[in-house]
Design a protein around this motif. Sequence first.
Motif, PDB file in Angstrom:
ATOM      1  N   PHE A  57       0.997  -1.153   0.153  1.00 19.15           N
ATOM      2  CA  PHE A  57      -0.216   0.073  -0.026  1.00 19.15           C
ATOM      3  C   PHE A  57       0.784   1.198  -0.082  1.00 19.15           C
ATOM      4  N   ARG A  58       0.678   2.063  -0.821  1.00 15.02           N
ATOM      5  CA  ARG A  58       1.473   3.435  -1.035  1.00 15.02           C
ATOM      6  C   ARG A  58       0.772   4.739  -0.819  1.00 15.02           C
ATOM      7  N   PRO A  59       0.640   4.934   0.558  1.00 18.05           N
ATOM      8  CA  PRO A  59      -0.250   6.361   0.710  1.00 18.05           C
ATOM      9  C   PRO A  59       0.660   7.505   0.058  1.00 18.05           C
ATOM     10  N   LYS A  60      -0.075   8.284  -0.464  1.00 14.25           N
ATOM     11  CA  LYS A  60       0.651   9.515  -1.056  1.00 14.25           C
ATOM     12  C   LYS A  60       1.702  10.282  -0.420  1.00 14.25           C
ATOM     13  N   GLN A  61       1.029  10.454   0.890  1.00 13.67           N
ATOM     14  CA  GLN A  61       1.888  11.415   1.897  1.00 13.67           C
ATOM     15  C   GLN A  61       3.449  10.838   2.248  1.00 13.67           C
ATOM     16  N   SER A  89       8.116   8.780  -2.454  1.00 10.61           N
ATOM     17  CA  SER A  89       8.640   7.793  -3.352  1.00 10.61           C
ATOM     18  C   SER A  89       9.728   6.816  -2.674  1.00 10.61           C
ATOM     19  N   ASN A  90      10.025   7.128  -1.191  1.00 12.21           N
ATOM     20  CA  ASN A  90      10.856   6.176  -0.505  1.00 12.21           C
ATOM     21  C   ASN A  90      10.313   5.331   0.693  1.00 12.21           C
ATOM     22  N   ALA A  91       8.943   5.551   0.637  1.00 12.07           N
ATOM     23  CA  ALA A  91       8.417   4.497   1.670  1.00 12.07           C
ATOM     24  C   ALA A  91       6.855   3.997   1.301  1.00 12.07           C
ATOM     25  N   PHE A  92       6.732   2.795   2.015  1.00 12.86           N
ATOM     26  CA  PHE A  92       5.309   2.355   1.574  1.00 12.86           C
ATOM     27  C   PHE A  92       4.870   1.649   2.856  1.00 12.86           C
ATOM     28  N   VAL A  93       3.519   0.970   2.865  1.00 11.16           N
ATOM     29  CA  VAL A  93       3.224  -0.021   3.990  1.00 11.16           C
ATOM     30  C   VAL A  93       3.108  -1.247   3.448  1.00 11.16           C
ATOM     31  N   PRO A  94       3.822  -2.337   3.874  1.00  7.06           N
ATOM     32  CA  PRO A  94       3.701  -3.631   3.806  1.00  7.06           C
ATOM     33  C   PRO A  94       2.532  -4.144   4.742  1.00  7.06           C
ATOM     34  N   ARG A 131       9.077   3.656  -4.983  1.00  8.71           N
ATOM     35  CA  ARG A 131       8.454   4.060  -6.316  1.00  8.71           C
ATOM     36  C   ARG A 131       8.135   2.991  -7.195  1.00  8.71           C
ATOM     37  N   ASN A 132       8.831   1.999  -7.204  1.00 10.21           N
ATOM     38  CA  ASN A 132       8.719   0.899  -8.321  1.00 10.21           C
ATOM     39  C   ASN A 132       7.711   0.039  -7.972  1.00 10.21           C
ATOM     40  N   LEU A 133       7.193   0.090  -6.799  1.00 10.77           N
ATOM     41  CA  LEU A 133       5.959  -0.647  -6.198  1.00 10.77           C
ATOM     42  C   LEU A 133       4.517  -0.299  -6.518  1.00 10.77           C
TER      43      LEU A 133
END
Length: 320
Positions: A235-239, A242-247, A272-274
């Motif tokens: 899950f990639r919250p906009k806030q 490009s260098n963080a996400f939520v697995p 950013r590639n996810l």
Amino acid sequence: MMGRQNKEIPVYVFMGFLESGKTTFAKETLMDRGFTGGAKTLLLVCEDGEEEYDLEALRKANIYTEFIEEDQLTTDHLLDLQDKYEPEQVMIEYNGMWKLDKIFEIRVPKGWTVVQVISFVNAETYDVYSQNMKATMVEQFNSADMVIFNRCDENSKIPEWRRSIKAVNRRAQIIFEMKDGSIAPETNEPEDLPYDVTADVIELPDDDFGIWYVDASDMKERYDGKKIHFKAMVFRPKQYGSNAFVPGRFAMTCCVEDIQFVGFKCYYQGARNLVDRQWVDVTAKIGYEYYPDFDGEGPVLTAEKVTLTSAPEEEVVYFS
């Protein structure tokens, strides 16, 4: 009377189902003058069973009791009781079968302020109620400042029950009381977990993501600085940029209608590639930083390796 109304009047709410122990607790608390301090107290009882209270003894302790039906739980009736008694504090023994919206959304008399909500659970019947009335129980736990399990014994599933409460209410204090009245010792031990937290890299089974999510939120000293390996959905919250996400994983706390996505922020230069909803295999280091949702510190991950993978057999996880 206006001066009295402008003064804050603390309100204490006791919730629970029949035989959960809330009436006994309320009586013991009310008759302990160290709690009431002799202050004029209005006790609102929303359960049947007037004979359970010694009304004369309560009056001598400056405690005045009113038994109310569900249709009497209205702003007008509470205003009438405020005018009649002009209490300095209010205690409500709430009926576990009534919707909580009635007590928390009603316009209460000026000055009335809920300062503590306690939910009581009979350990002997908890599993039955949980299976048949889970949505109602979750609603109670979600509002509670303290949850008290009473009548526990050596067979009580204390670690599992503790996690089930923390899954819906991280801030709640949870107390387990044995049948002899003693308080059960701390039960959140590493041995109670279905994975090895002492390993160099914690291998998290797919089905146990929910258990880890709750335990890591609650036990910083157990996980801070540790490495963990697990499977999760992206899950990639906009806030987060490009260098963080939520697995994370979709988890069920109550019923199908109550499924939610849970997970922790994960720093990863390749984020950013996810793409949302991809499944990934993650190896990461666990740390802690401030989370607004936690009102304090919560887990945060720093990924060492992230690779695409297939979905687990069961995509939804549970907290027990």
